[in-house]
Design a protein around this motif. Structure first.
Motif, mmCIF file in Angstrom:
data_model
loop_
_atom_site.group_PDB
_atom_site.id
_atom_site.type_symbol
_atom_site.label_atom_id
_atom_site.label_comp_id
_atom_site.label_asym_id
_atom_site.label_seq_id
_atom_site.Cartn_x
_atom_site.Cartn_y
_atom_site.Cartn_z
ATOM 1 N N UNK A 199 -38.092 -108.646 -61.219
ATOM 2 C CA UNK A 199 -39.407 -108.062 -60.939
ATOM 3 C C UNK A 199 -39.395 -106.533 -60.821
ATOM 4 N N UNK A 200 -38.427 -105.898 -61.449
ATOM 5 C CA UNK A 200 -38.407 -104.440 -61.429
ATOM 6 C C UNK A 200 -36.998 -103.921 -61.599
ATOM 7 N N UNK A 201 -36.819 -102.650 -61.258
ATOM 8 C CA UNK A 201 -35.497 -102.027 -61.374
ATOM 9 C C UNK A 201 -34.916 -101.852 -59.971
ATOM 10 N N UNK A 202 -33.703 -102.280 -59.775
ATOM 11 C CA UNK A 202 -33.033 -102.204 -58.478
ATOM 12 C C UNK A 202 -31.919 -101.165 -58.499
ATOM 13 N N UNK A 203 -31.543 -100.705 -57.304
ATOM 14 C CA UNK A 203 -30.466 -99.714 -57.245
ATOM 15 C C UNK A 203 -29.100 -100.334 -57.508
ATOM 16 N N UNK A 204 -29.011 -101.677 -57.379
ATOM 17 C CA UNK A 204 -27.803 -102.391 -57.821
ATOM 18 C C UNK A 204 -28.258 -103.795 -58.237
ATOM 19 N N UNK A 205 -27.354 -104.574 -58.801
ATOM 20 C CA UNK A 205 -27.753 -105.873 -59.348
ATOM 21 C C UNK A 205 -28.202 -106.832 -58.238
ATOM 22 N N UNK A 264 -27.232 -108.790 -52.218
ATOM 23 C CA UNK A 264 -28.457 -109.194 -51.514
ATOM 24 C C UNK A 264 -29.203 -107.998 -50.898
ATOM 25 N N UNK A 265 -28.517 -106.876 -50.724
ATOM 26 C CA UNK A 265 -29.161 -105.693 -50.131
ATOM 27 C C UNK A 265 -29.742 -104.743 -51.181
ATOM 28 N N UNK A 266 -29.724 -105.162 -52.423
ATOM 29 C CA UNK A 266 -30.259 -104.295 -53.483
ATOM 30 C C UNK A 266 -31.738 -104.023 -53.219
ATOM 31 N N UNK A 267 -32.161 -102.769 -53.421
ATOM 32 C CA UNK A 267 -33.589 -102.475 -53.220
ATOM 33 C C UNK A 267 -34.243 -102.069 -54.536
ATOM 34 N N UNK A 268 -35.523 -102.453 -54.611
ATOM 35 C CA UNK A 268 -36.286 -102.209 -55.839
ATOM 36 C C UNK A 268 -36.977 -100.852 -55.758
ATOM 37 N N UNK A 269 -36.936 -100.108 -56.827
ATOM 38 C CA UNK A 269 -37.676 -98.843 -56.895
ATOM 39 C C UNK A 269 -39.147 -99.132 -57.191
ATOM 40 N N UNK A 270 -40.035 -98.394 -56.545
ATOM 41 C CA UNK A 270 -41.456 -98.439 -56.915
ATOM 42 C C UNK A 270 -41.653 -97.619 -58.186
ATOM 43 N N UNK A 309 -53.709 -104.754 -63.197
ATOM 44 C CA UNK A 309 -54.772 -104.370 -62.261
ATOM 45 C C UNK A 309 -54.218 -103.530 -61.107
ATOM 46 N N UNK A 310 -52.906 -103.302 -61.121
ATOM 47 C CA UNK A 310 -52.298 -102.464 -60.091
ATOM 48 C C UNK A 310 -51.923 -103.246 -58.833
ATOM 49 N N UNK A 311 -52.014 -104.586 -58.896
ATOM 50 C CA UNK A 311 -51.681 -105.396 -57.720
ATOM 51 C C UNK A 311 -50.383 -106.171 -57.878
ATOM 52 N N UNK A 312 -49.605 -105.805 -58.851
ATOM 53 C CA UNK A 312 -48.394 -106.575 -59.099
ATOM 54 C C UNK A 312 -47.164 -105.952 -58.462
ATOM 55 N N UNK A 313 -46.061 -106.685 -58.588
ATOM 56 C CA UNK A 313 -44.775 -106.143 -58.161
ATOM 57 C C UNK A 313 -44.084 -105.635 -59.415
ATOM 58 N N UNK A 314 -43.704 -104.373 -59.408
ATOM 59 C CA UNK A 314 -43.141 -103.784 -60.604
ATOM 60 C C UNK A 314 -42.404 -102.497 -60.259
ATOM 61 N N UNK A 315 -41.677 -101.975 -61.216
ATOM 62 C CA UNK A 315 -41.150 -100.608 -61.121
ATOM 63 C C UNK A 315 -41.721 -99.811 -62.285
ATOM 64 N N UNK A 316 -42.184 -98.612 -61.989
ATOM 65 C CA UNK A 316 -42.696 -97.757 -63.061
ATOM 66 C C UNK A 316 -41.702 -96.619 -63.305
ATOM 67 N N UNK A 317 -41.267 -96.496 -64.536
ATOM 68 C CA UNK A 317 -40.401 -95.364 -64.909
ATOM 69 C C UNK A 317 -41.298 -94.267 -65.465
ATOM 70 N N UNK A 318 -41.308 -93.132 -64.773
ATOM 71 C CA UNK A 318 -42.175 -92.035 -65.167
ATOM 72 C C UNK A 318 -41.653 -90.754 -64.520
ATOM 73 N N UNK A 319 -42.074 -89.624 -65.044
ATOM 74 C CA UNK A 319 -41.732 -88.365 -64.380
ATOM 75 C C UNK A 319 -42.895 -87.865 -63.553
ATOM 76 N N UNK A 320 -44.005 -88.624 -63.553
ATOM 77 C CA UNK A 320 -45.163 -88.252 -62.728
ATOM 78 C C UNK A 320 -45.088 -89.052 -61.434
ATOM 79 N N UNK A 321 -45.139 -88.399 -60.322
ATOM 80 C CA UNK A 321 -44.922 -89.130 -59.056
ATOM 81 C C UNK A 321 -46.217 -89.630 -58.413
ATOM 82 N N UNK A 322 -47.370 -89.029 -58.749
ATOM 83 C CA UNK A 322 -48.620 -89.451 -58.090
ATOM 84 C C UNK A 322 -49.124 -90.765 -58.651
#
Ligand code: UDP
Length: 241
Positions: free
Chosen positions: A165-171, A176-182, A228-241
């Motif tokens: 459901x997104x990109x994590x800092x580790x597998x 089990x402690x891997x965290x997902x990036x917003x 619709x912006x209500x999902x669980x995901x990671x967005x890869x972008x250089x824009x932070x807002x």
């Protein structure tokens, strides 16, 4: 983060999601469920380009690891993506969604070749265009194909539906402690080698400022939620807002 207003997206599905619960190949019932997800996204008014991988059937790297010539194995992988595209076309058309398949490896009896202007016309007419055979060259993957088509078709985002459901800092399967990036920058994905897409695909999206939205396609209704912006995901972008 709120996604930018989108009119046209490229949806990339890994071949493995077409297997359903099988270990290999195509599960038509599951492909139909995926097609419903794609249709739901289209019904929100979006123009949709679709790219499907081939990993459920054949990956060039796996063939090469077993002693095959890499380029030859990659061509087999490209053919696998055409089979998947045809399976998805059939499922979408069962649901009454008009589609066209365009392949980067020409096969006239089966589908159209990739012609950008023709693809434009299909999208204007409300058809989904399924781009098969990646970039049409070995040593690439369908992620690169997806980035290339997203750029040339002027898509507002590349949505990558996978099993995670997104990109994590580790597998997350190993840690089990891997965290997902917003959100995460293209640079970080590349520098930290966060295995989300090949580097060439990420770089192409970065150079063309195309956000990559990584989400799970296995969860029902998720494509529409993400859009619709209500999902669980990671967005890869250089824009932070
Ligand atoms: N492939 C290729 N060039 C391309 C796209 C795909 O050679 O432009 C081959 C490559 O061997 C790859 C296989 O097709 O492993 C299947 O695609 P991919 O691995 O991207 O599928 P996915 O992992 O998304 O299911």
């Amino acid at each position: 983060m709120t996604l930018p207003k989108m009119n046209r997206v490229l949806l990339k599905l890994s071949g493995e999601v077409l297997m359903g619960d099988q270990q290999f190949g195509i599960d038509p019932a599951f492909v139909l469920e995926l097609a419903k997800e794609v249709k739901a996204a289209k019904d929100t008014g979006l123009e949709i380009c679709l790219v499907i991988g081939g990993g459920n059937i054949f990956r060039g790297m796996a063939g090469a690891a077993q002693g095959m010539d890499r380029a030859q194995a990659d061509y087999m992988g490209m053919l696998a993506t055409v089979m998947n595209a045809l399976a998805m076309q059939s499922a979408l058309e069962q649901l009454g969604v008009q589609t066209r398949v365009q392949s980067a490896v020409q096969m006239d009896q089966v589908c159209e070749p990739v012609i950008r202007r023709r693809a434009e016309r299909h999208l204007e007419k409300g058809r989904i265009v399924i781009f098969a055979a990646g970039v049409g060259a070995p040593y690439f993957t369908t992620d690169s194909g997806a980035a290339l088509r997203a750029a040339e078709m002027n898509c507002d985002a590349l949505l990558k539906g996978t099993s995670v459901d997104g990109i994590y800092d580790s597998d997350p399967k190993k840690n089990p402690d891997a965290t997902r990036y917003e959100t995460v920058s293209y640079g970080k994905v590349l520098a930290d080698d966060l295995k989300v897409m090949d580097a060439s695909a990420v770089a192409l999206c970065r150079d063309n400022d195309i956000p990559i939205v990584v989400f799970s396609i296995r969860e029902k209704g998720n494509v529409a939620k993400v859009l619709s912006g209500n999902g669980v995901q990671t967005v890869v972008t250089d824009h932070t807002a």
